[in-house]
Design a protein around this motif. Structure first.
Motif, short mmCIF file in Angstrom:
data_model
loop_
_atom_site.label_atom_id
_atom_site.label_comp_id
_atom_site.label_asym_id
_atom_site.label_seq_id
_atom_site.Cartn_x
_atom_site.Cartn_y
_atom_site.Cartn_z
N GLN A 1 0.84 -1.21 0.00
CA GLN A 1 0.00 0.00 0.00
C GLN A 1 0.87 1.25 0.00
O GLN A 1 0.65 2.18 -0.78
CB GLN A 1 -0.94 0.00 1.21
N LYS A 2 1.88 1.28 0.88
CA LYS A 2 2.78 2.43 0.93
C LYS A 2 3.58 2.54 -0.37
O LYS A 2 3.81 3.63 -0.87
CB LYS A 2 3.74 2.31 2.12
N SER A 3 3.99 1.39 -0.88
CA SER A 3 4.77 1.40 -2.11
C SER A 3 3.96 1.95 -3.28
O SER A 3 4.45 2.78 -4.04
CB SER A 3 5.24 -0.03 -2.42
N LEU A 4 2.70 1.51 -3.41
CA LEU A 4 1.85 2.00 -4.49
C LEU A 4 1.54 3.48 -4.32
O LEU A 4 1.51 4.23 -5.30
CB LEU A 4 0.56 1.18 -4.56
N ALA A 5 1.31 3.92 -3.08
CA ALA A 5 1.06 5.34 -2.83
C ALA A 5 2.28 6.19 -3.19
O ALA A 5 2.15 7.26 -3.77
CB ALA A 5 0.67 5.56 -1.37
N CYS A 6 3.45 5.68 -2.87
CA CYS A 6 4.69 6.38 -3.19
C CYS A 6 4.88 6.48 -4.71
O CYS A 6 5.24 7.53 -5.23
CB CYS A 6 5.88 5.67 -2.55
N VAL A 7 4.62 5.39 -5.41
CA VAL A 7 4.75 5.38 -6.87
C VAL A 7 3.75 6.34 -7.50
O VAL A 7 4.08 7.10 -8.41
CB VAL A 7 4.58 3.95 -7.43
N ALA A 8 2.50 6.35 -7.00
CA ALA A 8 1.47 7.24 -7.55
C ALA A 8 1.85 8.70 -7.32
O ALA A 8 1.73 9.54 -8.22
CB ALA A 8 0.12 6.93 -6.93
N ALA A 9 2.32 9.02 -6.11
CA ALA A 9 2.73 10.40 -5.81
C ALA A 9 3.91 10.81 -6.67
O ALA A 9 3.96 11.92 -7.19
CB ALA A 9 3.05 10.54 -4.33
N SER A 10 4.87 9.91 -6.83
CA SER A 10 6.03 10.19 -7.67
C SER A 10 5.62 10.40 -9.11
O SER A 10 6.13 11.29 -9.79
CB SER A 10 7.02 9.03 -7.56
N SER A 11 4.68 9.60 -9.59
CA SER A 11 4.20 9.74 -10.96
C SER A 11 3.50 11.08 -11.17
O SER A 11 3.71 11.75 -12.18
CB SER A 11 3.25 8.59 -11.29
N ARG A 12 2.67 11.48 -10.21
CA ARG A 12 1.99 12.78 -10.31
C ARG A 12 2.99 13.93 -10.30
O ARG A 12 2.87 14.88 -11.06
CB ARG A 12 0.97 12.94 -9.18
#
Length: 131
Positions: A51-62
């Motif tokens: 969950q944290k990993s996906l949130a980090c990837v999404a934030a980084s992508s944005r």
């Protein structure tokens, strides 16, 4: 190059690259989001969750997308400003050839490039050597 991101309750955070992982003798396992390394009292295991990993990837992508959009907008604004400074381009490309940056030689002659097409020619100086 690989990096490890470790979420610690600390005022200090670090991105560890491959040389640092080698110095710490750390072994990352990306599928399980775990990293193990030797410690003074045994093996230290650092774990994270998806969950944290996906949130980090999404934030980084944005963030990346917004930075790319901002850079493209800056370049587009620059191109629009440059286009406003330049005079209008003539519709006929032959008009620009007549306004060349080099003045023609005083004594020139036309050499036909293709006998079947007399409009295709080269202009050279008549003072050139035969060599």
């Amino acid at each position: 190059m690989w990096f490890e991101v470790v979420d610690l309750e600390s005022p200090y955070h670090a991105l560890l690259g491959q040389p640092a992982l080698a110095n710490f003798m750390a072994v990352p396992h990306y599928a399980y989001l775990k990293m193990k390394m030797p410690g003074p009292k045994g093996i230290i295991t650092i774990a994270d969750d998806y969950q944290k990993s996906l949130a980090c990837v999404a934030a980084s992508s944005r963030l990346t997308e917004s930075l790319v959009i901002a850079e493209e907008k800056r370049l587009l604004d620059r191109m629009v400003a440059m286009a406003g400074e330049k005079p209008d381009m003539p519709s006929d490309p032959k008009d620009t050839e007549a306004q060349g940056s080099f003045p023609p030689a005083k004594e020139t002659k036309k050499i036909a490039l293709d006998p079947t097409h007399p409009e295709r020619f080269a202009v050279i100086s008549s003072n050139l050597d035969n060599k």
